[in-house]
Structure formats: structure tokens, C-alpha cells
Design a protein around this motif. Structure first.
Motif, PDB file in Angstrom:
ATOM      1  N   ASP A 142       0.833  -1.206   0.000  1.00  0.00           N
ATOM      2  CA  ASP A 142       0.000   0.000   0.000  1.00  0.00           C
ATOM      3  C   ASP A 142       0.864   1.251   0.000  1.00  0.00           C
ATOM      4  N   TYR A 143       1.882   1.249   0.851  1.00  0.00           N
ATOM      5  CA  TYR A 143       2.770   2.408   0.933  1.00  0.00           C
ATOM      6  C   TYR A 143       3.481   2.637  -0.402  1.00  0.00           C
ATOM      7  N   ALA A 144       3.923   1.558  -1.037  1.00  0.00           N
ATOM      8  CA  ALA A 144       4.645   1.694  -2.304  1.00  0.00           C
ATOM      9  C   ALA A 144       3.754   2.277  -3.392  1.00  0.00           C
ATOM     10  N   PHE A 145       2.544   1.745  -3.536  1.00  0.00           N
ATOM     11  CA  PHE A 145       1.669   2.233  -4.597  1.00  0.00           C
ATOM     12  C   PHE A 145       1.113   3.620  -4.271  1.00  0.00           C
ATOM     13  N   HIS A 146       0.940   3.921  -2.983  1.00  0.00           N
ATOM     14  CA  HIS A 146       0.607   5.291  -2.578  1.00  0.00           C
ATOM     15  C   HIS A 146       1.696   6.248  -3.046  1.00  0.00           C
ATOM     16  N   ASP A 147       2.949   5.864  -2.771  1.00  0.00           N
ATOM     17  CA  ASP A 147       4.061   6.741  -3.145  1.00  0.00           C
ATOM     18  C   ASP A 147       4.191   6.867  -4.662  1.00  0.00           C
ATOM     19  N   LEU A 148       3.913   5.795  -5.383  1.00  0.00           N
ATOM     20  CA  LEU A 148       3.971   5.850  -6.842  1.00  0.00           C
ATOM     21  C   LEU A 148       2.966   6.844  -7.391  1.00  0.00           C
ATOM     22  N   VAL A 149       1.718   6.699  -6.984  1.00  0.00           N
ATOM     23  CA  VAL A 149       0.675   7.589  -7.504  1.00  0.00           C
ATOM     24  C   VAL A 149       0.973   9.037  -7.118  1.00  0.00           C
ATOM     25  N   THR A 150       1.402   9.246  -5.884  1.00  0.00           N
ATOM     26  CA  THR A 150       1.712  10.598  -5.425  1.00  0.00           C
ATOM     27  C   THR A 150       2.869  11.188  -6.223  1.00  0.00           C
ATOM     28  N   LEU A 203      -4.723   2.523  -0.107  1.00  0.00           N
ATOM     29  CA  LEU A 203      -3.613   3.356  -0.547  1.00  0.00           C
ATOM     30  C   LEU A 203      -3.563   4.693   0.177  1.00  0.00           C
ATOM     31  N   LYS A 204      -4.656   5.039   0.847  1.00  0.00           N
ATOM     32  CA  LYS A 204      -4.738   6.293   1.609  1.00  0.00           C
ATOM     33  C   LYS A 204      -4.370   7.511   0.757  1.00  0.00           C
ATOM     34  N   LEU A 205      -4.927   7.522  -0.443  1.00  0.00           N
ATOM     35  CA  LEU A 205      -4.770   8.670  -1.325  1.00  0.00           C
ATOM     36  C   LEU A 205      -5.908   9.646  -1.084  1.00  0.00           C
TER      37      LEU A 205
END
Length: 360
Positions: free
Chosen positions: A252-260, A343-345
Motif C-alpha cells: 500500500d505504501y509503495a503504490f501510494h508513493d507511486l501515484v503521489t 492506498l490512503k490517497l
């Protein structure tokens, strides 16, 4: 939604080594690629550009316009270039080899007799050392908009880029590289990047946030194995890995960081990658395109295109991607909830992503 802590040594080892979610890279040559890179959804309903093996291009499009004038340009934002001719509103045009000089990438501006222009380009940048390097732009969304070209690329590992290939990336204004690989992969084959490209790690199997899952890891494991056997998966490890990219908190943290990172990179283009550019990168691309409103069938086609670009017809299987989406539904009920709670986006990041990458 509860989060479970799992102390199983086998699963921890798999996460640490990447054996579940980090397949080995492929190095076979790609087949001919097609892509539609769009400036506007109106009046075009479809368009592709294919670079042929002899260096020419084949263009096709569909539009209610009476005629379309085609111009070759070296940037998706350029409005002037080399005039190639005029054809019917729904038609095609062949650009013979040698018509255009070598360039970092050729785009083709389709200008209808009424309505907004559309730009198409072959999706691949033709990097021999990174054969799965390709644009994720140019897809039409369910509401008729288009994903902007030349801003986000997906790829396999970038550890063997030649000087010439690095300059090609510079010509495409690449400024950010997001690496989804684990620590061992990064250590053994570090990215080779041109000066000025910022490097960011978004490790999908990192244990920095503990070994935690949103739902029972043992249940996810059992269900993934059963689903893989039922679907006839050629690789049960992959059948297991995709659901865990949704269930594992570290992912989750990785894909959050990717999208951000994609949403906030205002200085140029972004590339993200793993080793083969098909599994972790495949799910990351699916997340981005789904957030942008690209139809599921198109997302699946982009995912399966790794079989074409790697030259391995069994590089990925559709059941693997669908297993990740099924895990989203299992844990969250729908994709939007996954985006918010997994993802907490926040709304601002999603809005920034769409404002940057979508055009009418």
C-alpha cells in the motif's frame, strides 16, 4: 477493517527475497507496438500509430470528420512539423521508411477539418536494454477523455541503459524514476540514469512497515492457490503474488508513493519500473489507469502487452491481474474504497493526478 500481523517464517522470507512478487526480468525483443496518444477526445474515437520493422509507420484513425491532415512532430505539444498528407475522416496513412529522419520519438498530429486535433505515436521508445519501456498515455477513458502522452512511462529494469538510450530519455524530458524493486534487486542491478533524473524508491515488498496484512494472509494464500489451480495458471507463485500486492500493507505504501510521485512531478516525465516491468509494474499501471477512468478491458490489454514487448507469450496471464482486482473487491468492496482506505490517497492527490494526465 482489521489488520493482521503474521509471523510465518516462510511468508516473511518470500517477501524479503521477492520470490512471491518479484519475478526475474525478461530480455527478449519486443514485437511491433501500437499506441494512441491523444490531445482531445473529439472528434476522434480511435487512433493508432505502429512503427514497422523497417522503420516506417502505419497510422489509422476513426473520426466523423470529412478529412484529417497529418503532420509529424517530435513533441506531443508541437503544432508544426513535417506535413505528411490528408486522408478521409476515418482512414489510414503509411509513412514509408526514410521519410522522416531519426528522432528520439516521432508523434503524428492528426488535425480534422473540424474539431480538436489528436496526436498518436508508437508506444515504445525502442530501448534495446529496456524493452518493456513504454508510454501509458494515449488511452481513451470511459467518459471520452484521453490520458496525456509523454508524461508517464512503465518499464523493466533500467540498469543497462546505454549512453545513447539515456540521451533518448533526456529528449523525452524524463525527470523522475520510481523504482518498485526490493533492496536486493536494487543492490545487484542499480539503475543507470542520465544526470538530472531524480531517483525514488517505492519498494513493493518492503518490511519497513512490518509484516502486516489487511485480511488473513493464510486465507489469501489458500484462496489464491485454489484460484490459480482453477484458472490453469502456469505460475502459482504469480497467482499468489498479485492478491498479496493488495493485501500486504507494505505494498500500500509503495503504490501510494507511486501515484503521489506521478501526480506531483511537475518538472517533466516519470518512469516507474520493477525488474521485468510486468508484475509490480503491471499492477501499478492498472492502479493508475483505473484511477484515470480507463476501461477495464483497456487496462487488461495494456497488461497483456508485456507478452508482446518481452517476446514471451507467457510473461503474464490475465488471471493474475484479475486476482488482484478480486482481492480489492474482497477486502474493500470496490476500487474507490481501496484507493481511499488501502492506498490512503486523498481527494487532492487524485484530483491532481487527473488534472495532470487527462485531457478533453
Amino acid at each position: 477493517m482489521r489488520t493482521h500481523r503474521i509471523a510465518g517464517a516462510v511468508l516473511a522470507t518470500a517477501l524479503l527475497t521477492g520470490t512471491v512478487m518479484a519475478p526475474a526480468a525478461l530480455a527478449a525483443p519486443p514485437a511491433t507496438a501500437t499506441a494512441a496518444v491523444a490531445q482531445s477526445a473529439v472528434p476522434f474515437t480511435a487512433a493508432t500509430a505502429t512503427r514497422t520493422a523497417d522503420g516506417g509507420h502505419t497510422l489509422t484513425w476513426a473520426s466523423p470528420a470529412a478529412s484529417v491532415t497529418v503532420t509529424a512532430v517530435t513533441s506531443p505539444d508541437a503544432t508544426t512539423g513535417t506535413a505528411l498528407g490528408t486522408a478521409p475522416g476515418t482512414g489510414s496513412l503509411t509513412v514509408a521508411p526514410g521519410t522522416l529522419p531519426e528522432a528520439g520519438r516521432w508523434y503524428f498530429r492528426l488535425v480534422p477539418d473540424s474539431g480538436s486535433p489528436l496526436v498518436v505515436a508508437d508506444r515504445s521508445l525502442g530501448l534495446a536494454s529496456a524493452r518493456n519501456f513504454r508510454d501509458i498515455g494515449g488511452y481513451r477513458t470511459t467518459d471520452g477523455r484521453w490520458v496525456r502522452p509523454g508524461l508517464v512511462y512503465r518499464s523493466n529494469k533500467l540498469s543497462k541503459l546505454t549512453d545513447a538510450e539515456q540521451q533518448r530519455l533526456v529528449s523525452q524530458k524524463l525527470t523522475l524514476d520510481v523504482d518498485l524493486r526490493n533492496v536486493q534487486e536494487r543492490y545487484e542491478e542499480p539503475d543507470r540514469l542520465p544526470a538530472g533524473v531524480r531517483y525514488q524508491v517505492a519498494d513493493v515488498v518492503s518490511l519497513a512497515h512490518g509484516i502486516r496484512f489487511h485480511d488473513s494472509a493464510l486465507m489469501t494464500l489458500a484462496e489464491a492457490i485454489a484460484a490459480g489451480l482453477f484458472s490453469g495458471s502456469s505460475d502459482l507463485g504469480q497467482s499468489i503474488g498479485y492478491p498479496f500486492m493488495v493485501n500486504f500493507v507494505g505494498a500500500d505504501y509503495a503504490f501510494h508513493d507511486l501515484v503521489t510521485a506521478v501526480a506531483t512531478n511537475t518538472s517533466g516525465a516519470t518512469v516507474f519500473h520493477c525488474s521485468a516491468g510486468k508484475d509490480r509494474t503491471g499492477w501499478g499501471t492498472a492502479v493508475l489507469l483505473t484511477l484515470l477512468g480507463v476501461p477495464r478491458a483497456t487496462v487488461e490489454a495494456d497488461f497483456l502487452a508485456s507478452n508482446q514487448y518481452t517476446g514471451d507469450p507467457e510473461a503474464v496471464e490475465l488471471s493474475w491481474l484479475r486476482a488482484a482486482y478480486a482481492e480489492v473487491d474482497q477486502i474493500y468492496g470496490d476500487f474507490d474504497t481501496y484507493v481511499r482506505e488501502g492506498l490512503k490517497l486523498d481527494d487532492a492527490t487524485v484530483a491532481a493526478l487527473r488534472a495532470k494526465l487527462l485531457t478533453d
